[in-house]
Scaffold this active site. Structure first.
Site, PDB file in Angstrom:
ATOM      1  N   CYS A   1      19.328  16.012  50.829  1.00  0.00           N
ATOM      2  CA  CYS A   1      19.556  17.340  50.242  1.00  0.00           C
ATOM      3  C   CYS A   1      20.591  17.275  49.106  1.00  0.00           C
ATOM      4  CB  CYS A   1      19.934  18.313  51.355  1.00  0.00           C
ATOM      5  SG  CYS A   1      19.472  19.991  50.944  1.00  0.00           S
TER       6      CYS A   1
ATOM      7  N   HIS B   1      16.949  17.629  55.671  1.00  0.00           N
ATOM      8  CA  HIS B   1      17.912  17.038  56.615  1.00  0.00           C
ATOM      9  C   HIS B   1      17.120  16.524  57.815  1.00  0.00           C
ATOM     10  CE1 HIS B   1      21.639  19.196  55.085  1.00  0.00           C
ATOM     11  NE2 HIS B   1      20.671  19.830  54.446  1.00  0.00           N
TER      12      HIS B   1
ATOM     13  N   GLU C   1      19.299  15.105  60.401  1.00  0.00           N
ATOM     14  CA  GLU C   1      20.380  14.886  61.368  1.00  0.00           C
ATOM     15  C   GLU C   1      20.616  16.110  62.237  1.00  0.00           C
ATOM     16  OE1 GLU C   1      20.692  15.517  58.229  1.00  0.00           O
ATOM     17  OE2 GLU C   1      22.378  16.842  57.928  1.00  0.00           O
TER      18      GLU C   1
HETATM   19  N1  GLN Z   1      21.604  23.786  47.569  1.00  0.00           N
HETATM   20  C1  GLN Z   1      22.640  22.832  47.852  1.00  0.00           C
HETATM   21  C2  GLN Z   1      23.187  22.233  46.553  1.00  0.00           C
HETATM   22  O1  GLN Z   1      22.711  22.533  45.523  1.00  0.00           O
HETATM   23  C3  GLN Z   1      22.132  21.728  48.747  1.00  0.00           C
HETATM   24  C4  GLN Z   1      21.870  22.267  50.123  1.00  0.00           C
HETATM   25  C5  GLN Z   1      21.968  21.236  51.198  1.00  0.00           C
HETATM   26  O2  GLN Z   1      22.482  20.142  51.018  1.00  0.00           O
HETATM   27  N2  GLN Z   1      21.519  21.616  52.362  1.00  0.00           N
HETATM   28  O3  GLN Z   1      24.105  21.462  46.591  1.00  0.00           O
END
Ligand code: GLN
Length: 180
Positions: free
Chosen positions: A83, A178, A180
């Site tokens: 992410c 994710h 985890e």
């Molecule tokens: N939207 C977040 C960002 O731009 C990332 C979200 C996440 O890591 N769950 O950093």
């Protein structure tokens, strides 16, 4: 069962979801190390950059002097970004008004929150193909980045709604979701 007891996996522990990764690493019998300082990178075999908030992570990477050391690490050792970690590893961020400077270790373009706010949180079983075997992973998307472009050197290991969500290039892997 693999024996992971000799493996030390670092988790970038500046911000975000690092604790959950450290618990997962311990649960498979490997040793997890919280990484905050450049010299700690020499003590690990692989690194996870967790989900979180890429704007904050970006600032802290500079504050802790980690930008160049992370680039050097990713050139020869495995890194997995989830992410926000994917955003940090990418080459370009579309409509980048946040000032996040990605590390450029993975030749992809991403759009932050690219699945829209409605996917604030959603869990989907997705098929993943890794090292010639296929498995189902419960993928959790939380304001996830969308991959809008990937170089031909980049392998797509899983897709969701027609876009790659798990990709790999050399030593670097990234997931929009994710686990985890
Ligand atoms: N939207 C977040 C960002 O731009 C990332 C979200 C996440 O890591 N769950 O950093």
């Amino acid at each position: 069962m693999h024996d992971f007891s000799k493996l030390t996996v670092g988790v970038l522990a500046l911000q975000g979801d690092f604790d959950a990764h450290l618990r997962q690493i311990a649960s498979v019998g490997a040793y997890g190390a919280a990484i905050r300082l450049p010299h700690q990178l020499s003590e690990i075999s692989a690194l996870i950059i967790p989900g979180g908030e890429s704007t904050t992570m970006n600032l802290l990477v500079d504050r802790f002097g980690l930008r160049e050391p992370l680039k050097v690490f990713g050139a020869s050792k495995p890194i997995w970004g989830t992410c926000a970690g994917m955003i940090m590893l990418s080459k370009t961020i579309e409509d980048n008004q946040s000032g996040v400077r990605p590390l450029g270790l993975l030749d992809i373009s991403v759009r932050r929150n690219g699945y829209g706010r409605q996917l604030f949180s959603c869990e989907e079983p997705i098929r993943v193909r890794i090292n010639e075997s296929e498995t189902t992973v419960n993928a959790t998307f939380i304001r996830a980045p969308l991959i809008t472009r990937y170089d031909q050197e980049v392998q797509s290991l899983a897709t969701y709604q027609g876009a790659p969500v798990l990709v790999r290039q050399n030593y670097v892997m990234a997931s929009s979701f994710h686990t985890e």
